[in-house]
Design a protein around this motif. Structure first.
Motif, PDB file in Angstrom:
ATOM      1  N   SER A 409       0.802  -1.218   0.000  1.00 42.64           N
ATOM      2  CA  SER A 409       0.000   0.000   0.000  1.00 42.64           C
ATOM      3  C   SER A 409       0.840   1.276   0.000  1.00 42.64           C
ATOM      4  O   SER A 409       0.288   2.377   0.070  1.00 42.64           O
ATOM      5  N   CYS A 410       2.158   1.134  -0.069  1.00 43.46           N
ATOM      6  CA  CYS A 410       3.019   2.325  -0.002  1.00 43.46           C
ATOM      7  C   CYS A 410       4.308   2.058  -0.764  1.00 43.46           C
ATOM      8  O   CYS A 410       5.266   1.515  -0.193  1.00 43.46           O
ATOM      9  N   GLN A 411       4.343   2.431  -2.032  1.00 45.13           N
ATOM     10  CA  GLN A 411       5.497   2.140  -2.882  1.00 45.13           C
ATOM     11  C   GLN A 411       5.683   3.194  -3.971  1.00 45.13           C
ATOM     12  O   GLN A 411       6.195   2.913  -5.043  1.00 45.13           O
ATOM     13  N   SER A 412       5.304   4.434  -3.659  1.00 42.62           N
ATOM     14  CA  SER A 412       5.348   5.488  -4.677  1.00 42.62           C
ATOM     15  C   SER A 412       6.706   6.169  -4.795  1.00 42.62           C
ATOM     16  O   SER A 412       6.891   7.032  -5.646  1.00 42.62           O
ATOM     17  N   GLY A 413       7.661   5.788  -3.939  1.00 45.08           N
ATOM     18  CA  GLY A 413       8.982   6.395  -4.006  1.00 45.08           C
ATOM     19  C   GLY A 413       9.909   5.675  -4.961  1.00 45.08           C
ATOM     20  O   GLY A 413       9.552   4.645  -5.556  1.00 45.08           O
ATOM     21  N   PRO A 414      11.120   6.178  -5.134  1.00 50.72           N
ATOM     22  CA  PRO A 414      12.097   5.523  -6.004  1.00 50.72           C
ATOM     23  C   PRO A 414      12.347   4.084  -5.562  1.00 50.72           C
ATOM     24  O   PRO A 414      12.439   3.801  -4.363  1.00 50.72           O
ATOM     25  N   GLY A 415      12.446   3.189  -6.521  1.00 47.87           N
ATOM     26  CA  GLY A 415      12.703   1.794  -6.185  1.00 47.87           C
ATOM     27  C   GLY A 415      11.625   1.163  -5.337  1.00 47.87           C
ATOM     28  O   GLY A 415      11.881   0.277  -4.532  1.00 47.87           O
ATOM     29  N   TYR A 416      10.368   1.612  -5.525  1.00 49.11           N
ATOM     30  CA  TYR A 416       9.213   1.094  -4.787  1.00 49.11           C
ATOM     31  C   TYR A 416       9.315   1.370  -3.281  1.00 49.11           C
ATOM     32  O   TYR A 416       8.727   0.657  -2.461  1.00 49.11           O
ATOM     33  N   SER A 417      10.038   2.419  -2.910  1.00 46.36           N
ATOM     34  CA  SER A 417      10.152   2.791  -1.503  1.00 46.36           C
ATOM     35  C   SER A 417       8.902   3.535  -1.059  1.00 46.36           C
ATOM     36  O   SER A 417       8.053   3.928  -1.872  1.00 46.36           O
ATOM     37  N   CYS A 418       8.796   3.734   0.256  1.00 44.31           N
ATOM     38  CA  CYS A 418       7.623   4.371   0.846  1.00 44.31           C
ATOM     39  C   CYS A 418       8.003   5.759   1.348  1.00 44.31           C
ATOM     40  O   CYS A 418       8.967   5.897   2.109  1.00 44.31           O
ATOM     41  N   PRO A 419       7.297   6.809   0.944  1.00 45.01           N
ATOM     42  CA  PRO A 419       7.586   8.148   1.488  1.00 45.01           C
ATOM     43  C   PRO A 419       7.534   8.122   3.008  1.00 45.01           C
ATOM     44  O   PRO A 419       6.650   7.494   3.607  1.00 45.01           O
ATOM     45  N   LEU A 420       8.468   8.796   3.638  1.00 43.50           N
ATOM     46  CA  LEU A 420       8.587   8.745   5.092  1.00 43.50           C
ATOM     47  C   LEU A 420       7.293   9.163   5.789  1.00 43.50           C
ATOM     48  O   LEU A 420       6.899   8.568   6.796  1.00 43.50           O
ATOM     49  N   SER A 421       6.612  10.188   5.261  1.00 40.36           N
ATOM     50  CA  SER A 421       5.368  10.645   5.896  1.00 40.36           C
ATOM     51  C   SER A 421       4.299   9.548   5.856  1.00 40.36           C
ATOM     52  O   SER A 421       3.548   9.360   6.819  1.00 40.36           O
ATOM     53  N   GLU A 422       4.229   8.815   4.747  1.00 42.02           N
ATOM     54  CA  GLU A 422       3.258   7.728   4.632  1.00 42.02           C
ATOM     55  C   GLU A 422       3.663   6.547   5.506  1.00 42.02           C
ATOM     56  O   GLU A 422       2.816   5.859   6.088  1.00 42.02           O
ATOM     57  N   TYR A 423       4.956   6.315   5.596  1.00 42.78           N
ATOM     58  CA  TYR A 423       5.443   5.246   6.476  1.00 42.78           C
ATOM     59  C   TYR A 423       5.085   5.552   7.927  1.00 42.78           C
ATOM     60  O   TYR A 423       4.655   4.669   8.682  1.00 42.78           O
ATOM     61  N   ALA A 424       5.228   6.819   8.313  1.00 42.44           N
ATOM     62  CA  ALA A 424       4.883   7.216   9.675  1.00 42.44           C
ATOM     63  C   ALA A 424       3.406   6.946   9.970  1.00 42.44           C
ATOM     64  O   ALA A 424       3.042   6.453  11.045  1.00 42.44           O
ATOM     65  N   ALA A 425       2.565   7.234   9.008  1.00 43.22           N
ATOM     66  CA  ALA A 425       1.130   6.984   9.192  1.00 43.22           C
ATOM     67  C   ALA A 425       0.850   5.488   9.320  1.00 43.22           C
ATOM     68  O   ALA A 425      -0.002   5.066  10.111  1.00 43.22           O
ATOM     69  N   LEU A 426       1.600   4.687   8.575  1.00 47.35           N
ATOM     70  CA  LEU A 426       1.444   3.234   8.628  1.00 47.35           C
ATOM     71  C   LEU A 426       1.789   2.714  10.023  1.00 47.35           C
ATOM     72  O   LEU A 426       1.038   1.919  10.612  1.00 47.35           O
ATOM     73  N   VAL A 427       2.910   3.182  10.574  1.00 48.27           N
ATOM     74  CA  VAL A 427       3.348   2.711  11.890  1.00 48.27           C
ATOM     75  C   VAL A 427       2.389   3.183  12.980  1.00 48.27           C
ATOM     76  O   VAL A 427       2.101   2.444  13.930  1.00 48.27           O
ATOM     77  N   LYS A 428       1.876   4.379  12.854  1.00 46.48           N
ATOM     78  CA  LYS A 428       0.994   4.918  13.896  1.00 46.48           C
ATOM     79  C   LYS A 428      -0.338   4.182  13.970  1.00 46.48           C
ATOM     80  O   LYS A 428      -1.072   4.319  14.947  1.00 46.48           O
ATOM     81  N   ARG A 429      -0.646   3.393  12.960  1.00 49.39           N
ATOM     82  CA  ARG A 429      -1.888   2.610  12.978  1.00 49.39           C
ATOM     83  C   ARG A 429      -1.733   1.300  13.752  1.00 49.39           C
ATOM     84  O   ARG A 429      -2.721   0.615  14.014  1.00 49.39           O
ATOM     85  N   ILE A 430      -0.519   0.937  14.130  1.00 43.24           N
ATOM     86  CA  ILE A 430      -0.285  -0.326  14.826  1.00 43.24           C
ATOM     87  C   ILE A 430      -0.860  -0.249  16.243  1.00 43.24           C
ATOM     88  O   ILE A 430      -0.677   0.760  16.931  1.00 43.24           O
ATOM     89  N   PRO A 431      -1.533  -1.284  16.717  1.00 48.69           N
ATOM     90  CA  PRO A 431      -2.009  -1.286  18.107  1.00 48.69           C
ATOM     91  C   PRO A 431      -0.855  -1.051  19.071  1.00 48.69           C
ATOM     92  O   PRO A 431       0.232  -1.605  18.902  1.00 48.69           O
ATOM     93  N   HIS A 432      -1.078  -0.240  20.083  1.00 42.41           N
ATOM     94  CA  HIS A 432      -0.004   0.158  20.984  1.00 42.41           C
ATOM     95  C   HIS A 432       0.288  -0.934  22.015  1.00 42.41           C
ATOM     96  O   HIS A 432      -0.614  -1.512  22.619  1.00 42.41           O
ATOM     97  N   PHE A 433       1.555  -1.192  22.222  1.00 40.67           N
ATOM     98  CA  PHE A 433       2.007  -2.257  23.120  1.00 40.67           C
ATOM     99  C   PHE A 433       1.427  -2.108  24.519  1.00 40.67           C
ATOM    100  O   PHE A 433       0.876  -3.056  25.088  1.00 40.67           O
ATOM    101  N   ASP A 434       1.534  -0.934  25.103  1.00 37.36           N
ATOM    102  CA  ASP A 434       1.077  -0.736  26.481  1.00 37.36           C
ATOM    103  C   ASP A 434      -0.424  -0.959  26.624  1.00 37.36           C
ATOM    104  O   ASP A 434      -0.889  -1.524  27.611  1.00 37.36           O
ATOM    105  N   ASN A 435      -1.170  -0.533  25.620  1.00 37.07           N
ATOM    106  CA  ASN A 435      -2.625  -0.680  25.694  1.00 37.07           C
ATOM    107  C   ASN A 435      -3.054  -2.140  25.597  1.00 37.07           C
ATOM    108  O   ASN A 435      -3.971  -2.587  26.294  1.00 37.07           O
ATOM    109  N   VAL A 436      -2.396  -2.885  24.717  1.00 37.92           N
ATOM    110  CA  VAL A 436      -2.789  -4.279  24.491  1.00 37.92           C
ATOM    111  C   VAL A 436      -2.215  -5.196  25.559  1.00 37.92           C
ATOM    112  O   VAL A 436      -2.899  -6.085  26.075  1.00 37.92           O
ATOM    113  N   CYS A 437      -0.958  -4.987  25.903  1.00 36.92           N
ATOM    114  CA  CYS A 437      -0.250  -5.915  26.793  1.00 36.92           C
ATOM    115  C   CYS A 437      -0.286  -5.495  28.257  1.00 36.92           C
ATOM    116  O   CYS A 437       0.256  -6.208  29.116  1.00 36.92           O
TER     117      CYS A 437
END
Length: 475
Positions: A409-437
């Motif tokens: 879902s994120c490969q619009s950069g050179p060499g199919y890389s992911c723009p850093l801003s989009e990568y940041a949004a991807l990581v921020k969607r991950i369930p948070h460790f402290d909340n789950v565990c």
């Protein structure tokens, strides 16, 4: 040379055809490309997380930075190298070998004809759990090789003077791999310019860990040791028993012997056990390995996705800050601490959960592509000038076992890389460790050792019993 030969042959053939109307098929013409590929028949791809390292099959994307880009920051999370089995893993091996030795078989025949001369590869019980030092697949050799290779690839990120931290979870084989990597990367500078930081493998370290644990997964270890069987194992047991009257192996015995075979390659250059089983049997064994990791410490376990958030979130902070916070972060841990990170990053996620009663050919979750012995995840921050595909900026790409693995879902950069801003949004969607565990309030709530590390070289070499190095308080 091959290109020159092909070109010369082609020109000569064309010249003859032009002069005398001779058919072009006269004479030998070398193929430009092979038409057969054998990766799918390489038995290393079916040993799961037990056997020697193997590169992941490439998707055709250059391992080097895309044109117009350079890597200015790199993160690696690597599993320890090839090792002997743990003693508790080896108990089933020894039990089956004892069963075979005390059977009524007088002369070993068929696929097991080698057994009369074969010897068990753990001559001393003190070797259990240890990194292997012998054979071409030796774990310490793997660690050194990776460090040497990465010095060639990323050495420009080191100024040749500063002390670079290397982070290892507090387990002997992990620490030994980290040390060998450091020796390979820094060479004669290892003793003065690398600083091994040992991060305790203790639940009380909470999120400030390379091995964070989730209280919700109370039976995580037992998950890996559930009974495993397959119709193919019944076939193997019947074959061995028929070839050797008096032998009474069952499918559980077969699974143990296949595990034992995978471990033997970590110590020796070859093992006859690998060829004792058919390709179908190894495919079944490999899929059981996939199931174990998928549901115990992979995307089939939502708690473990939250565990993977710890490393993903910490490295994101550093990626956003850039190389002013450090250009190289080398970390070492275990297989079951890396698969949660890969899952948290949304890599190798099947469209549907893996079934446990059939193999869904083809399927996308192969643990040998993620964490064979010495398996490693690399995150690269790319700084790129303007290209035909993107504006100048910062991008992220993942490399797993030397294959660039783009996000679907994120490969619009050179060499199919992911723009850093989009990568940041991807990581921020991950369930948070402290909340789950539900990390206890007295435990660290975030990973801080990437910032609060030691530059002492006291742990670079072994001196007496291994003790965990406290990240901020050791001298």
């Amino acid at each position: 040379m091959g290109y020159l030969k092909t070109l010369t042959t082609g020109l000569a053939a064309a010249s003859v055809a032009s002069a005398g109307n001779a058919p072009l098929h006269q004479g030998f013409q070398q193929k430009q490309f092979e038409q057969t590929f054998y990766d799918g028949y390489n038995l290393l791809k079916y040993t799961g997380g037990l056997g020697p390292y193997s590169d992941r099959q490439s998707y055709g994307i250059d391992r080097n930075p895309p044109a117009g880009c350079e890597v200015d920051q790199v993160f690696m999370l690597m599993r320890h190298g090839e090792r002997y089995p743990d003693w508790f893993s080896a108990e089933p091996f020894v039990k089956v070998l004892d069963k075979m030795s005390h059977s009524k078989v007088k002369t070993w025949a068929g696929d097991l004809a080698f057994f009369k001369d074969w010897t068990y590869y753990v001559p001393d019980s003190n070797l259990y759990s240890q990194e292997s030092t012998t054979g071409p697949y030796a774990g310490l050799l793997n660690g050194y090789h990776r460090g040497s290779e990465y010095r060639s690839r990323y050495g420009n990120l080191w100024d040749g003077k500063s002390i670079v931290p290397i982070f290892a979870s507090g387990y002997e084989r992990v620490i030994e791999t980290a040390r060998k990597f450091g020796e390979g990367f820094f060479g004669y500078n290892y003793s003065t310019n690398a600083a091994i930081n040992i991060i305790p493998e203790d639940a009380s370290w909470g999120a400030n860990s390379l091995t964070p644990s989730c209280a919700a997964d109370t039976g995580l270890l037992a998950c890996y040791f559930q009974p495993r069987t397959s119709p193919q194992f019944e076939v193997a047991a019947h074959r061995f028993n028929s070839q050797n009257p008096g032998l009474k192996l069952n499918s559980t015995d077969i699974f143990a012997l296949m595990e034992m075979a995978a471990f033997e390659l970590n110590v020796r250059p070859s093992t006859p056990w690998m060829n004792a089983f058919t390709m179908d049997e190894w495919v079944a064994f490999g899929y059981i390995q996939d199931l174990q990791y998928y549901y115990c410490a992979g995307p089939g376990n939502p708690n473990q996705i939250a565990v993977g958030q710890v490393y993903a979130n910490a490295t994101l902070s550093l990626l956003v800050a850039g190389p002013k916070e450090g250009s190289m972060f080398w970390s070492f841990s275990h297989d079951a601490n890396i698969t949660p990170v890969v899952a948290a990053l949304g890599i190798d996620i099947p469209d549907q959960h893996l079934p446990n009663n059939t193999i869904p050919f083809p399927h996308t979750y192969h643990v040998t592509d993620i964490v064979p012995m010495g398996g490693h995840l690399v995150l690269e921050r790319l700084t790129c000038s303007a290209t035909a595909i993107s504006q100048p900026g910062h991008f992220v790409r993942a490399v797993i076992n030397e294959a660039v693995v783009p996000w679907s879902s994120c490969q619009s950069g050179p060499g199919y890389s992911c723009p850093l801003s989009e990568y940041a949004a991807l990581v921020k969607r991950i369930p948070h460790f402290d909340n789950v565990c539900k990390t206890p309030a007295a435990y660290p709530q975030h990973l801080s050792f990437f910032w609060d590390y030691n530059t002492t070289t006291a742990h670079n070499y072994q001196r007496g019993p291994i003790a965990s190095q406290l990240a901020a308080t050791d001298s």
